[in-house]
Structure formats: C-alpha cells, structure tokens
Design a protein around this motif. Sequence first.
Motif, short mmCIF file in Angstrom:
data_model
loop_
_atom_site.label_atom_id
_atom_site.label_comp_id
_atom_site.label_asym_id
_atom_site.label_seq_id
_atom_site.Cartn_x
_atom_site.Cartn_y
_atom_site.Cartn_z
N GLU A 124 3.05 -0.45 -0.60
CA GLU A 124 1.90 -1.12 -1.18
C GLU A 124 0.97 -1.14 -0.04
OE1 GLU A 124 0.49 -5.63 -1.56
OE2 GLU A 124 1.90 -4.94 -3.46
N THR A 125 -0.49 -0.73 -0.21
CA THR A 125 -1.41 -0.81 0.44
C THR A 125 -2.70 -2.02 0.39
OG1 THR A 125 -2.81 0.79 -0.73
CG2 THR A 125 -1.21 1.80 0.94
N LYS A 126 -2.53 -2.52 -0.77
CA LYS A 126 -3.48 -3.42 -1.40
C LYS A 126 -3.74 -4.42 -0.38
CE LYS A 126 -2.91 -3.96 -5.99
NZ LYS A 126 -2.49 -4.41 -7.24
N GLY A 127 -4.82 -4.84 0.10
CA GLY A 127 -5.62 -5.63 0.99
C GLY A 127 -5.14 -5.44 2.45
N ARG A 128 -4.85 -4.29 2.57
CA ARG A 128 -4.28 -3.97 3.98
C ARG A 128 -5.16 -2.80 4.70
NH1 ARG A 128 0.17 -5.48 0.98
NH2 ARG A 128 1.39 -6.92 1.78
N ALA A 129 -6.36 -2.62 4.27
CA ALA A 129 -7.23 -1.56 4.75
C ALA A 129 -6.61 -0.13 4.88
CB ALA A 129 -7.60 -2.02 6.41
N GLY A 130 -5.89 0.10 3.76
CA GLY A 130 -5.31 1.25 3.66
C GLY A 130 -3.98 1.55 4.25
#
Length: 126
Positions: free
Chosen positions: A55-61
């Motif tokens: 997952e990359t959501k909410g982690r600045a990519g």
Amino acid sequence: MKSSKSVSGLASLSSLVYSTEVGRTCPTCRQAKADCRCGRPVLPKGDGIVRVSRETKGRAGKGVTLVKGVPLDEPALIALGKELKAACGSGGTVKDGVIEVQGDHRERVIELLKKKGSWTVKQAGG
C-alpha cells in the motif's frame, strides 16, 4: 432555551479509546490494555487467512508491505513484526493488529510466514 441533556449525560455517550497517559484502553473495562481486567486475550477476528499486500495510500508515494489477519495476541504480533522487519532489513510498525514493513517485501514476508506458522498465507492486491 435550556438543553434537555446535562453535560454529564453527554459524557456518558462517549467512550475513551486512547489516552496520552496510558495509551490504548480496553473498550469494556476502560483500563489500559496492559492493565485490562476483562481477563480475555483480544485476538483479531478473521477468516483464518493471512493476507500480505502493498500500500502507498497516505504515505507520499512510499510503499509499505501490510500483513493482516494474523491470529496472534498483541505481544506475539509485536514479536512477529520485529522478526519480519529484521529479516527484511527495514523498519516498520504494528498498528491495530496490522504489521507494516517499510518497502515492498511481499515475496520475502510470504515465504517467512509460511515457514513460521501453520497459517494460510495469500498475496492480496496486485
């Protein structure tokens, strides 16, 4: 106009979930998780399948590997998270029953979990 509910009546509607003094609290007895007097271990509910995803959501990519559905109590889950992070050579955390390992380490995590436990491990997502 006067309100029909008193302030103390409204306070009883909310339940404390987290306190800066003691951390996470038990929803039943409202004590710190470490001091919970309910006497029963809290195991995550699930279908018995451990799912590993990225997952990359909410982690600045930035991508993280998520491990969900491991049927362990909190201390054992933290120990497993520490072992997975060490094996992958990266950081991470354990939040709300989900192990997060920084980076894309899905294949390695799946391999380690299959060796470690008697769980059904599947890769979730793409």
